[in-house]
Design an enzyme around this catalytic site. Structure first.
Site, PDB file in Angstrom:
ATOM      1  N   HIS A 163       7.477 -25.630  49.641  1.00  0.00           N
ATOM      2  CA  HIS A 163       8.600 -26.260  48.946  1.00  0.00           C
ATOM      3  C   HIS A 163       8.177 -26.602  47.514  1.00  0.00           C
ATOM      4  CE1 HIS A 163       6.418 -29.724  50.813  1.00  0.00           C
ATOM      5  NE2 HIS A 163       6.461 -30.104  49.546  1.00  0.00           N
TER       6      HIS A 163
HETATM    7  C1  T46 Z   1       4.114 -32.299  49.045  1.00  0.00           C
HETATM    8  C2  T46 Z   1       2.986 -31.801  49.881  1.00  0.00           C
HETATM    9  C3  T46 Z   1       1.711 -31.685  49.121  1.00  0.00           C
HETATM   10  C4  T46 Z   1       8.213 -39.011  54.754  1.00  0.00           C
HETATM   11  O1  T46 Z   1       8.984 -39.545  55.545  1.00  0.00           O
HETATM   12  N1  T46 Z   1       7.701 -39.734  53.717  1.00  0.00           N
HETATM   13  C5  T46 Z   1       6.837 -39.177  52.841  1.00  0.00           C
HETATM   14  O2  T46 Z   1       6.396 -39.864  51.898  1.00  0.00           O
HETATM   15  C6  T46 Z   1       6.457 -37.808  52.987  1.00  0.00           C
HETATM   16  C7  T46 Z   1       5.523 -37.154  52.007  1.00  0.00           C
HETATM   17  C8  T46 Z   1       6.968 -37.109  54.057  1.00  0.00           C
HETATM   18  N2  T46 Z   1       7.805 -37.709  54.923  1.00  0.00           N
HETATM   19  C9  T46 Z   1       8.300 -36.964  56.071  1.00  0.00           C
HETATM   20  C10 T46 Z   1       9.172 -35.774  55.763  1.00  0.00           C
HETATM   21  C11 T46 Z   1       8.929 -34.857  56.921  1.00  0.00           C
HETATM   22  O3  T46 Z   1       9.770 -35.184  57.977  1.00  0.00           O
HETATM   23  O4  T46 Z   1       7.163 -36.395  56.759  1.00  0.00           O
HETATM   24  C12 T46 Z   1       7.492 -35.160  57.335  1.00  0.00           C
HETATM   25  C13 T46 Z   1       6.494 -34.096  56.923  1.00  0.00           C
HETATM   26  O5  T46 Z   1       6.681 -33.784  55.531  1.00  0.00           O
HETATM   27  P1  T46 Z   1       6.563 -32.318  54.943  1.00  0.00           P
HETATM   28  O6  T46 Z   1       6.961 -31.335  55.961  1.00  0.00           O
HETATM   29  O7  T46 Z   1       7.280 -32.286  53.644  1.00  0.00           O
HETATM   30  O8  T46 Z   1       4.966 -32.199  54.699  1.00  0.00           O
HETATM   31  P2  T46 Z   1       4.229 -31.116  53.861  1.00  0.00           P
HETATM   32  O9  T46 Z   1       2.821 -31.243  54.195  1.00  0.00           O
HETATM   33  O10 T46 Z   1       4.839 -29.775  53.959  1.00  0.00           O
HETATM   34  O11 T46 Z   1       4.455 -31.602  52.336  1.00  0.00           O
HETATM   35  C14 T46 Z   1       3.911 -32.814  51.866  1.00  0.00           C
HETATM   36  C15 T46 Z   1       4.931 -33.596  51.028  1.00  0.00           C
HETATM   37  O12 T46 Z   1       6.131 -33.781  51.771  1.00  0.00           O
HETATM   38  C16 T46 Z   1       5.276 -32.900  49.737  1.00  0.00           C
HETATM   39  O13 T46 Z   1       5.949 -33.797  48.888  1.00  0.00           O
HETATM   40  O14 T46 Z   1       4.139 -32.078  47.848  1.00  0.00           O
HETATM   41  O15 T46 Z   1       2.779 -32.564  51.059  1.00  0.00           O
END
Ligand code: T46
Length: 291
Positions: A208
């Site tokens: 993303h």
């Molecule tokens: C990024 C990369 C490096 C929250 O509720 N609060 C938060 O502060 C964050 C970061 C995530 N979440 C929730 C959203 C999703 O339901 O945690 C779940 C997993 O997040 P995501 O699938 O976006 O995780 P990554 O590892 O793909 O991405 C993360 C960050 O979301 C993103 O901002 O830049 O790490």
């Protein structure tokens, strides 16, 4: 840490013996500068030496040895940079080179980790004329005016994102402490910190971009590959050094690959979590950045 110039021959000989290294240059015949690297508690850590090979041509050879006990604690880097700084400032030396035996993997790793590259053809000629057995060594060089203290970082942006050196303080036999401050070391304040852990090896996350969010990412433990893409390029960097951070402050597609089990990714973010700031569709991202 302190770099202390030494002039007494007995002290020099003692320093060399103390590091238990073999030194293949003659102290009697060379016009040299010799320094001891000392800890804050005045403990002897090792030495650096500038062998003024050719003052007329402004060429000198650098040597360094650090006691085994004090390796990988930041002393060698300190001693080296301080010696180079002083030499370029206080003399007419314009080129400083140093040599490493081909099988000295530890030293080669040290210099490459800090971004030094082997000498190119143009400079090798200068050195070849001065020394015997040129081919027995790998040669490195810095020129006056080079940003050598930051050389690993100076060429390093990745897909338009900055790679930064996080301030890091080594503590003797007790590890390192790294720190950065919002608004001071970064162009933004930090409202949120999150970290990603317990990811199995080989797993990818991310896929993303963000519209407005600014973030600093670093890996305090383990090894994680970060793939970043902006409108121009798609590039990757392996994060494995706790003192290296990547700052993403514009819309950039990101993917993270866990190269080692139990690696941890820590992120300092400029804003609170906002689901609407995410672009999770690649085509939409391309459209968003006008590509
Ligand atoms: C990024 C990369 C490096 C929250 O509720 N609060 C938060 O502060 C964050 C970061 C995530 N979440 C929730 C959203 C999703 O339901 O945690 C779940 C997993 O997040 P995501 O699938 O976006 O995780 P990554 O590892 O793909 O991405 C993360 C960050 O979301 C993103 O901002 O830049 O790490």
């Amino acid at each position: 840490m302190l770099l202390k110039e030494i002039t007494k021959k007995e002290e020099i000989n003692k320093s060399i013996e103390d590091t238990n290294t073999s030194v293949d240059f003659s102290l009697d015949n060379s016009d040299y500068k010799f320094y001891q690297i000392l800890s804050d508690e005045s403990k002897y850590i090792g030495y650096t030496c500038l062998n003024m090979v050719d003052k007329k041509e402004g060429l000198a050879e650098f040597k360094i040895a650090v006691k085994n006990l004090y390796k990988t604690k930041g002393y060698a880097w300190f001693g080296m940079i301080e010696t180079l700084d002083r030499t370029f400032k206080d003399s007419n030396i314009e080129k400083i080179y140093w040599r490493v035996k081909h099988d000295n993997k530890e030293a080669i790793r040290f210099f490459k980790k800090h971004g030094f590259i082997e000498v190119g053809e143009d400079i090798s000629l200068d050195i070849k004329n001065k020394v015997d057995n040129y081919g027995d060594y790998i040669w490195f060089v810095v020129l006056k005016g080079d940003d050598y203290s930051n050389i690993a970082l100076s060429k390093k942006t990745i897909a338009g994102c900055k790679i930064i050196k996080i301030k890091t303080i080594p503590t003797i036999e007790a590890g390192e402490l790294s720190f950065f401050e919002g608004n001071h070391d970064l162009d933004f304040d930090i409202k949120r910190i999150y970290y990603i852990s317990k990811v199995p090896e080989g797993v990818r996350r991310g896929f993303h971009a963000h519209k407005n969010l600014k973030q600093i990412l670093f890996c305090p433990y383990g090894k994680i590959q970060l793939v970043l893409e902006n409108g121009e390029t798609r590039e990757e960097i392996t994060l494995s050094d706790p003192s290296i951070g990547v700052v993403i402050d514009k819309p950039t597609w990101r993917e993270m690959l866990w190269l080692e089990k139990d690696s941890v990714l820590v992120v300092g973010a400029s804003e609170y979590y906002d689901v609407d700031d995410y672009i999770r569709d690649y085509d939409e991202f391309k459209k968003y950045i006008g590509k």
